[in-house]
Structure formats: structure tokens, C-alpha cells
Scaffold this motif. Structure first.
Motif, PDB file in Angstrom:
ATOM      1  N   TYR A   1       0.847  -1.188   0.000  1.00 39.32           N
ATOM      2  CA  TYR A   1       0.000   0.000   0.000  1.00 39.32           C
ATOM      3  C   TYR A   1       0.886   1.243   0.000  1.00 39.32           C
ATOM      4  CZ  TYR A   1      -3.648  -3.269   1.314  1.00 39.32           C
ATOM      5  OH  TYR A   1      -4.523  -4.329   1.333  1.00 39.32           O
ATOM      6  N   TRP A   2       0.394   2.289  -0.681  1.00 37.08           N
ATOM      7  CA  TRP A   2       1.157   3.521  -0.840  1.00 37.08           C
ATOM      8  C   TRP A   2       0.302   4.731  -0.516  1.00 37.08           C
ATOM      9  CZ3 TRP A   2       6.291   3.704  -2.515  1.00 37.08           C
ATOM     10  CH2 TRP A   2       6.835   2.469  -2.899  1.00 37.08           C
ATOM     11  N   GLY A   3       0.970   5.752   0.005  1.00 35.49           N
ATOM     12  CA  GLY A   3       0.306   7.027   0.173  1.00 35.49           C
ATOM     13  C   GLY A   3       0.334   7.809  -1.130  1.00 35.49           C
ATOM     14  N   GLN A   4      -0.229   9.008  -1.088  1.00 38.91           N
ATOM     15  CA  GLN A   4      -0.350   9.822  -2.291  1.00 38.91           C
ATOM     16  C   GLN A   4       0.906  10.647  -2.561  1.00 38.91           C
ATOM     17  OE1 GLN A   4      -1.440  10.726   0.626  1.00 38.91           O
ATOM     18  NE2 GLN A   4      -0.847  12.878   0.808  1.00 38.91           N
ATOM     19  N   GLY A   5       1.780  10.745  -1.588  1.00 37.27           N
ATOM     20  CA  GLY A   5       3.031  11.471  -1.754  1.00 37.27           C
ATOM     21  C   GLY A   5       2.960  12.898  -1.241  1.00 37.27           C
ATOM     22  N   THR A   6       4.099  13.410  -0.831  1.00 34.07           N
ATOM     23  CA  THR A   6       4.211  14.799  -0.397  1.00 34.07           C
ATOM     24  C   THR A   6       5.497  15.372  -0.985  1.00 34.07           C
ATOM     25  OG1 THR A   6       4.164  16.282   1.523  1.00 34.07           O
ATOM     26  CG2 THR A   6       5.374  14.224   1.797  1.00 34.07           C
ATOM     27  N   GLN A   7       5.407  16.581  -1.506  1.00 32.78           N
ATOM     28  CA  GLN A   7       6.523  17.190  -2.216  1.00 32.78           C
ATOM     29  C   GLN A   7       7.503  17.836  -1.248  1.00 32.78           C
ATOM     30  OE1 GLN A   7       7.024  17.726  -5.949  1.00 32.78           O
ATOM     31  NE2 GLN A   7       9.024  18.016  -4.998  1.00 32.78           N
ATOM     32  N   VAL A   8       8.775  17.564  -1.471  1.00 27.70           N
ATOM     33  CA  VAL A   8       9.847  18.222  -0.739  1.00 27.70           C
ATOM     34  C   VAL A   8      10.741  18.919  -1.763  1.00 27.70           C
ATOM     35  CG1 VAL A   8      11.914  17.894   0.672  1.00 27.70           C
ATOM     36  CG2 VAL A   8       9.825  16.615   1.197  1.00 27.70           C
ATOM     37  N   ILE A   9      10.945  20.209  -1.558  1.00 22.29           N
ATOM     38  CA  ILE A   9      11.824  20.987  -2.439  1.00 22.29           C
ATOM     39  C   ILE A   9      12.903  21.625  -1.588  1.00 22.29           C
ATOM     40  CG2 ILE A   9      11.992  22.898  -4.070  1.00 22.29           C
ATOM     41  CD1 ILE A   9       9.051  22.415  -4.763  1.00 22.29           C
ATOM     42  N   VAL A  10      14.146  21.351  -1.938  1.00 25.10           N
ATOM     43  CA  VAL A  10      15.282  21.906  -1.209  1.00 25.10           C
ATOM     44  C   VAL A  10      15.994  22.884  -2.136  1.00 25.10           C
ATOM     45  CG1 VAL A  10      17.374  21.421   0.082  1.00 25.10           C
ATOM     46  CG2 VAL A  10      15.508  19.744   0.061  1.00 25.10           C
ATOM     47  N   SER A  11      15.987  24.143  -1.747  1.00 27.38           N
ATOM     48  CA  SER A  11      16.610  25.165  -2.579  1.00 27.38           C
ATOM     49  C   SER A  11      18.068  25.370  -2.181  1.00 27.38           C
ATOM     50  CB  SER A  11      15.844  26.476  -2.451  1.00 27.38           C
ATOM     51  OG  SER A  11      15.899  26.951  -1.124  1.00 27.38           O
ATOM     52  N   SER A  12      18.873  25.707  -3.170  1.00 21.58           N
ATOM     53  CA  SER A  12      20.312  25.899  -2.901  1.00 21.58           C
ATOM     54  C   SER A  12      20.623  27.335  -2.552  1.00 21.58           C
ATOM     55  CB  SER A  12      21.110  25.480  -4.131  1.00 21.58           C
ATOM     56  OG  SER A  12      20.693  26.201  -5.262  1.00 21.58           O
TER      57      SER A  12
END
Length: 124
Positions: free
Chosen positions: A113-124
Motif C-alpha cells: 500500500y502507498w500514500g499519495q506522496g508529499t513534495q519536498v523541495i530543497v533550494s540551494s
């Protein structure tokens, strides 16, 4: 049946920290292992970490070892992904997944089973 809902993603500067949460419902939470995976644009989904059903064993991808941890709280039906020292290459959609097999692995196809996902953005 297991339902998984991730939260906690967002935008963070390099070197910063985030904690992702994955709330589970349905089947008894302590009866299955949990994993975190991630998928960056144009790349395949990759293993990040897993924790056994009782929380007595964990495994991490080399790329996150020493920076990420995967605690679980069976009383709250929740698994977390604590991330520190984030790098731009950690940018991805992060998914939690449940593995109902007796032996947990790092292979995405073994997870049920999987979740829908959550976005992670790491800026430089």
C-alpha cells in the motif's frame, strides 16, 4: 486494507530540516513494516528508509544515512521521516508505503500500500 496519508512536505533551504508524517488506518499498524521512498522528476522511485513492524530494526539508503531517521509511533499509527542537513538532491516527492510481508525489503514492488506522496523541495 491500509490507507496512508503523508504530510509535512514543503520548501526548505539547503542545510535545513523537515519532518514528514505518514498516518495509517485500517489494518493494525504494528502488524506491518513501513518504508519511505522518493521520486525525483525524470527518475525512478528509490528507496529511502524502512522500519520493521515493532521498530526494532531500520535500514537507510546510503545517500541519506546519517541525515534521515525513520521513527514510528505504533500508539499513534504514524511513521515519520526526520530529515536534517537537506541537500538540493533530496528534492522529490516522498511516499510512505506499507509492507505486509514477513520479511521487509527495500524493493518498491514488495510494498502493498502507498500514500499519495508529499513534495519536498530543497533550494540551494
Amino acid at each position: 486494507q491500509v490507507q496512508l496519508v503523508e504530510s509535512g512536505g514543503g520548501l526548505v533551504q539547503a542545510g535545513g530540516s523537515l519532518r514528514l508524517s505518514c498516518a495509517a488506518s485500517g489494518r493494525t499498524f504494528s502488524s506491518y513494516a513501513m518504508g519511505w521512498f522518493r521520486q525525483a522528476p525524470g527518475k525512478e522511485r528509490e528507496f529511502v528508509a524502512y522500519i520493521t513492524r515493532r521498530g526494532d530494526s531500520t535500514r537507510y539508503a546510503d545517500s541519506v544515512k546519517g541525515r534521515f531517521t525513520i521513527p514510528r509511533d505504533n500508539a499513534k499509527n504514524t511513521v515519520y521521516l526526520q530529515m536534517i542537513s537537506l541537500k538540493p538532491e533530496d528534492t522529490a516527492v516522498y511516499y510512505c508505503a506499507a509492507d505486509l510481508h514477513v520479511i521487509v525489503t527495500a524493493t518498491p514492488s514488495n510494498y502493498d500500500y502507498w500514500g499519495q506522496g508529499t513534495q519536498v523541495i530543497v533550494s540551494s
